[in-house]
Design an enzyme around this catalytic site. Structure first.
Site, short mmCIF file in Angstrom:
data_model
loop_
_atom_site.label_atom_id
_atom_site.label_comp_id
_atom_site.label_asym_id
_atom_site.label_seq_id
_atom_site.Cartn_x
_atom_site.Cartn_y
_atom_site.Cartn_z
N GLY A 1 0.82 -1.20 0.00
CA GLY A 1 0.00 0.00 0.00
C GLY A 1 0.85 1.25 0.00
CD GLU B 1 0.32 1.86 -3.95
OE1 GLU B 1 0.32 3.12 -3.90
OE2 GLU B 1 -0.67 1.19 -3.66
CE1 TYR B 2 2.06 2.52 -8.05
CE2 TYR B 2 2.91 4.56 -7.12
CZ TYR B 2 1.84 3.79 -7.52
OH TYR B 2 0.57 4.24 -7.37
CG MET C 1 -3.75 0.62 -8.30
SD MET C 1 -2.81 0.98 -6.80
CE MET C 1 -1.13 0.81 -7.42
CE1 TYR D 1 -6.40 3.87 -7.06
CE2 TYR D 1 -7.76 2.45 -8.44
CZ TYR D 1 -6.90 2.62 -7.38
OH TYR D 1 -6.51 1.54 -6.62
CG ASP D 2 -5.09 8.59 -6.60
OD1 ASP D 2 -6.15 9.21 -6.43
OD2 ASP D 2 -4.60 7.82 -5.76
CD1 TRP E 1 -8.84 3.37 -2.96
CD2 TRP E 1 -8.12 1.34 -2.32
NE1 TRP E 1 -8.28 3.50 -1.72
CE2 TRP E 1 -7.83 2.29 -1.31
CE3 TRP E 1 -7.78 0.01 -2.14
CZ2 TRP E 1 -7.19 1.91 -0.13
CZ3 TRP E 1 -7.14 -0.35 -0.97
CH2 TRP E 1 -6.85 0.60 0.01
#
Length: 476
Positions: free
Chosen positions: A110, A152-153, A217, A219-220, A369
């Site tokens: 995370g 990450e990452y 992922m 998003y963001d 998420w």
């Protein structure tokens, strides 16, 4: 040791599909941020708030990693039963007793866990081996169906330039796959999305060889770190995306990059956010995407993080206050503003479009998420989990992957179990009942409804554990 592991595998094997249920052709991978159980009032979200019929895979987020390669339980009181703990992990995996088609994964990592410790472990064969051993034993002990690796990452966010994270990440996945594969465990990973970042971290053909599920992922892609306001996860590029870098910051560009780079589409899960990114506008008059801002916007009463609002916080906010709700037609996502507050987010319409995109591009499904940010209580005047249900309706033609929830609310009937004995048992009990004449057959009773199961060949149903077990270990 090997015999114990194999026996544990049989105890944690998913039970046979319920008669009449449809095996999902797509995945809906749902993360739960376990810290949400500490949220106040209506935002509190615990395992008991999860509907186990709405996802194909549930991901328990997160455990951590130590520089030695050992796992780190971040919240022992919440996660474990030791010393009077709440036993959250046990409750999480017990959801499979309600929906035997459900798969549960343990997420390690995370954003807050950072990258440095992963880099140290991945660079050392002995530490990689220790990590693999720890993961397999933890999954075995607690009844998960696999691991979700959330580094990450690789190659980013730390100063260990002497470590070749990109290659070491492949080595770590290869060894994890070798450790998990004998037990049939799933190996998935949450990965960064846009080309300019993902190209640093991943050898995509190499990691695709070892991963069963790739949670992209997507998003963001925009937030308060940008100079101007923009929407969290646009489906397509917008009018303001004039540079090469900006044109990579949309779902369509992300997915096409991963596929063109060698990722099998059926392994890719399109990650979608159940939250929006908020901004404080420089001027109340400038409220279109591309307007200037001065930083993060308001926090929500549940997530309590400036710059972020969960959908449940947003929909309640829209009910209390007069916000202007708008739609960006090129990017196919909503945004809203009120005075100097601005948010780009997702609603049922935008998520249905993303789910349709996943179908059209033959992706493996959708990753979410995260669960606790949906309107899980139905406080905004409609059904519970409206975002999640809207995704399922596109992927499966109904609001859950298997149809089990609807079936299990029907009265008991011979068409469900095909067995009058089961129907008579289920009139007076709930839970699992073994067939009195055949120990390899058992029934799940719920509110008078009955569903028939058969154990795998050579196994019988153990009433002490509610799982299939070796015949010589069960009194039959």
């Amino acid at each position: 040791m090997w015999n114990c592991w194999i026996l544990g595998l049989l105890f944690t094997m998913p039970l046979m599909a319920i008669a009449g249920a449809t095996e999902p052709t797509k995945h809906v991978v749902c993360y739960q941020g376990t810290w949400s159980t500490y949220r106040p009032k209506e935002g509190k979200f615990g395992v008991e708030d999860i509907d186990p019929f709405l996802c194909t895979h549930l991901v328990y987020a997160f455990l951590g990693i130590q520089e030695s390669g050992e796992l780190r339980v971040i919240d022992p009181y919440l996660d474990l039963e030791d010393n009077g703990g709440l036993g959250n992990i046990k409750k999480f995996n017990a959801l499979k007793l309600k929906n035997p088609t459900l798969r549960t994964l343990l997420a390690v990592g995370g954003w807050n866990e950072g990258s440095k410790r992963f880099s140290i472990v991945a660079n050392d064969p002995e530490k990689r081996s220790r990590f693999v051993e720890q993961v397999v034993q933890f999954i075995q002990r607690h009844g998960f169906d696999g691991l979700d690796l959330d580094w990450e990452y690789p190659g980013q966010r730390h100063n260990l330039n002497e470590n070749n994270d990109r290659e070491n990440y492949v080595a770590l996945l290869k060894e994890l796959k070798a450790g998990l594969n004998p037990f049939g465990y799933i190996l998935s990973a949450a990965v960064g999305s846009a080309e300019f970042s993902a190209s640093i971290s991943y050898d995509i053909p190499a990691i695709s060889e070892y991963l069963d599920i790739i949670n992209v992922m997507a998003y963001d892609l925009h937030g308060p770190w940008d100079e101007s306001v923009a929407i969290n996860a646009p489906l397509y590029a917008g009018a303001n995306d004039t540079t090469q870098r900006a044109q990579q910051l949309n779902v369509d560009a992300v997915i096409k990059y991963w596929i063109d780079s060698g990722a099998p589409p059926e392994k890719l899960m399109l990650g979608v956010p159940f939250y929006g990114r908020t901004f404080t506008l420089a001027s109340a008059e400038g409220h279109m995407p591309g307007a200037l801002h001065i930083g993060r916007g308001i926090a929500g009463p549940y997530s309590r993080e400036p710059g972020v609002l969960g959908y449940n916080e947003l929909c309640e906010l829209f009910q209390r206050e007069q916000w202007t709700l708008s739609w960006e037609p090129m990017q196919q996502v909503p945004f809203a503003f009120r005075e100097r507050q601005w948010v780009g987010y997702e609603n049922t319409n935008s998520l249905m479009l993303k789910a349709q995109y996943a179908m059209e591009h033959k992706l493996g499904g959708i990753m979410i998420w995260s669960l606790e940010s949906d309107d899980f209580r139905g406080c905004c005047g409609g059904e519970s989990f409206p975002l999640l249900r809207s995704i399922n309706r596109v992927l499966f033609g109904r609001d859950n992957p298997t149809g089990l929830a609807a079936e299990m609310q029907q009265p008991a009937a011979a068409t469900q179990s095909g067995d009058g004995v089961a129907d008579s048992y289920c009139r007076d009990t709930n839970g699992y009942v073994r067939d009195p004449n055949n120990c390899s057959k058992f029934y799940y009773c719920n509110g008078g409804a009955s569903f028939m199961f058969d154990c795998p060949s050579g196994l019988v149903f153990d009433t002490n554990t509610n799982n299939c077990n070796y015949a010589d270990l069960v009194e039959c």
